[in-house]
Write an enzyme that holds these catalytic residues in place. Sequence first.
Site, PDB file in Angstrom:
ATOM      1  N   ASP A   1       7.733  63.866  11.781  1.00  9.23           N
ATOM      2  CA  ASP A   1       7.660  62.514  11.160  1.00  9.23           C
ATOM      3  C   ASP A   1       7.533  61.722  12.459  1.00  9.23           C
ATOM      4  O   ASP A   1       7.306  60.379  12.263  1.00  9.23           O
ATOM      5  CB  ASP A   1       9.068  61.979  10.513  1.00  9.23           C
ATOM      6  CG  ASP A   1       8.887  61.729   9.040  1.00  9.23           C
ATOM      7  OD1 ASP A   1       7.921  61.923   8.528  1.00  9.23           O
ATOM      8  OD2 ASP A   1      10.036  61.143   8.468  1.00  9.23           O
TER       9      ASP A   1
ATOM     10  N   ASP B   1      17.228  72.197   8.910  1.00  7.63           N
ATOM     11  CA  ASP B   1      16.974  71.070   9.821  1.00  7.63           C
ATOM     12  C   ASP B   1      16.404  71.689  11.213  1.00  7.63           C
ATOM     13  O   ASP B   1      16.288  72.977  11.290  1.00  7.63           O
ATOM     14  CB  ASP B   1      18.723  70.875  10.236  1.00  7.63           C
ATOM     15  CG  ASP B   1      19.364  69.741   9.369  1.00  7.63           C
ATOM     16  OD1 ASP B   1      18.394  69.263   8.704  1.00  7.63           O
ATOM     17  OD2 ASP B   1      20.388  69.576   9.485  1.00  7.63           O
TER      18      ASP B   1
ATOM     19  N   ASP C   1      20.377  64.991   0.853  1.00  6.27           N
ATOM     20  CA  ASP C   1      20.836  66.090   0.451  1.00  6.27           C
ATOM     21  C   ASP C   1      22.014  65.938  -0.703  1.00  6.27           C
ATOM     22  O   ASP C   1      21.862  66.554  -1.592  1.00  6.27           O
ATOM     23  CB  ASP C   1      21.417  67.002   1.830  1.00  6.27           C
ATOM     24  CG  ASP C   1      22.309  66.131   2.607  1.00  6.27           C
ATOM     25  OD1 ASP C   1      22.635  64.874   2.292  1.00  6.27           O
ATOM     26  OD2 ASP C   1      22.558  66.701   3.675  1.00  6.27           O
TER      27      ASP C   1
END
Length: 745
Positions: free
Chosen positions: A155, A317, A459
């Site tokens: 990102d 992650d 999440d």
Amino acid sequence: MEGRPKESGTKKASTGGGPPPLHTVKPMGITIFNRLFATVYALAILALFYHHTKKLLCSPTLVSFSINLALSLSDFVLTFMWISTQTFRMCPVYRKQFPENVEKVVKRSDFPALDVFICTADPYKEPPIGVVNTALSVMAYDYPTEKISVYVSDDGGSALTLFSFMEAAKFSTHWLPFCKKNNILVRSPEAYFESSHPCTSETEKIEVMYRSMKAKVEHALEKGEVDDRFITGLDQQHEIFNKWTDNFTRQDHPPVIQVLLDASKDKDIAGNLMPNLIYVSRGKCKALPHHFKAGALNALLRVSSNMTNAPTILTLDCDFCSNDPQTLLRAMCYLCDPAIRSTLAYVQFPQIYRGINKNDIYCGEYKRLFVINTMGMDGVEGPNYVGTGCFFRRRAFFGSPSSLISPEIPELSPDHVVDKPIQSQSVLALAHQVADCNYENQTDWGSKIGFRYGSLVEDYYTGFRLQCEGWKGIFCNPERPAFFGDVPINLADALNQQKRWSIGLLEVGFSKHSPATFGVRSKGILMGLGYAQLAFWAIWSIPITTYAFLPQLALLNRVSIFPKVSEPWFFLYAFLFLGAYGQDCLDFVLAGGSVQRWWNDQRFWHIRGVTCYLFGSIEFFLKFLGISASGFTVTSKAVDAEQSKRYEQGIFEFGVHSPMFVSLTLAAIINLISFSQGLVEVFGGNNLEGLFVQMFISGFAVVNSWPIYEAIALRNDTGKMPIKTTIMATLLAGALYMAASFIFK
């Protein structure tokens, strides 16, 4: 009462002549005790509120009425949180998997394919070499390699991250066959070479290759740019990256997708096919919302649907490396079980962290959140999704189990059959289209399809919405940890991370999909309250802040607000305190924790109450009123050598000024002054029987605040409490004392 779906198919298989069992489940032995104790404790709470009501009605002055009202409100919040916590204690379960039986039930050639999603956003806070280790560890799973596709979402749009994965792709052709040939368990290169391992010529050769790759990546990161010669092998996107030196600061950019390894043709040095490795930097425009991590995951969901469309998805992650090459097979024990598969959305593994110091001073283990509570929810309708280490069925992102919501184009459907090479022009063109920043406009993405928007904790919100649609989850907690992540090693990072979580959870708690209302209607009272306990996490700040200041200020003015030791009501308070703390300690120890870590866990709970919970609540309500807007802050995974050394020694890290440190220091100072004054009066011969409870609360807070006093007065290192913070807290303590003296006068 709600219950788990029957898993009789698996159980019968283990006793009859059918296929061998893939998994078993059994209730935990503590359940009966929990239910009996909850009954007794609930009666004590009713007695407490009878006492509060009586004191409120008999308050002689406005000040005493206000004090009793504040205590009643605080105890009401504590009661709500206690009731919702009982959800986790009513029917916790323990599961066991048999990954060795998967091949006896499903042919290896029929194993479902896997798409792995890894998200990163900032190469300086999330060093690329750590992200590379995460990817390599799952690429090396004990699984048909050609069935694995790893998608890396950058990102930050950084050429540094792309360069790192270009180097990783080359190294992986040596690393994967090395892992499988030697059957090593730790398949993150960094973790493997830091551990005890056989010193053979082959190992030394691989280690030299890894160190060389790491040095190149870290040199590029230090330099802040990538030389042209490192990216000349790219396709038409080379011109885009050639214009970027360190593009993670760039606000607007088109999508960039690069296939670094192609499972249909790329092979390792042993001649075996490699996994797919695809780099994705979605398009961004500062004029359009990008929805943080949820937006990145949805971009990967669309891109992967078009390119590989595996029925199983693993979200990780960027710092969570695989620690067990059989983890995927453990997940398949559930995902391949026809008895539960039709409504199973995901299999969640616990978040476990490496590098936690001996006594876990920052509560980085999160044992309650990621193990105790999760096992409790697993016994009802399934655990919440915690953002990493979770295997999803792709179908779960497209409507309820009984009603498929078709996406806007057929290539994104979970039923879409990929029949073109991933590097074909049409596939890449569509991948760029669905990764563009404008693509989601006027679609169901983020609302009815994919990962859900509307909260910083995508999440929690996504898992909650999936379960409300009728999907279920399963918690898989094997003896050998499936994944290891990196834990924050300084206090500011730990508190800022939890402040962000607090804001995101409150966003769900006060939305139209609040677990306390929508959740209870959709999933029943147990699951609704279980999710509500998490959603309203931040309101712990109300009782913690109240009890951190009000009894102490009253003590300084010799005003008694609790029963005397000689009164029967004193024993009620003693039972409520000791009962809550005792059961909490028991839960912690039974989950594998130590008493010392439990003590630090409860201390950090108090710290959070006057810092991240408090400031998170304030920031949320300011945002709710339109006064400010919260943003997503990446938790740093970079390691400072001095901070790391102090962390290993169990020394709290302050170092920088923060408003949260001011409130924390303020509470520590007020409690120290009030306790000290109480001791002076006791030794002076005064009878403080009516102030004993306040003395105890102050003393308890002083013991918990020792690291703060140490940072203020006894340390000279760079991690000590900043002088500015201490001065501000001292001035505020003086002002608070004078205000209290005026009020109690």
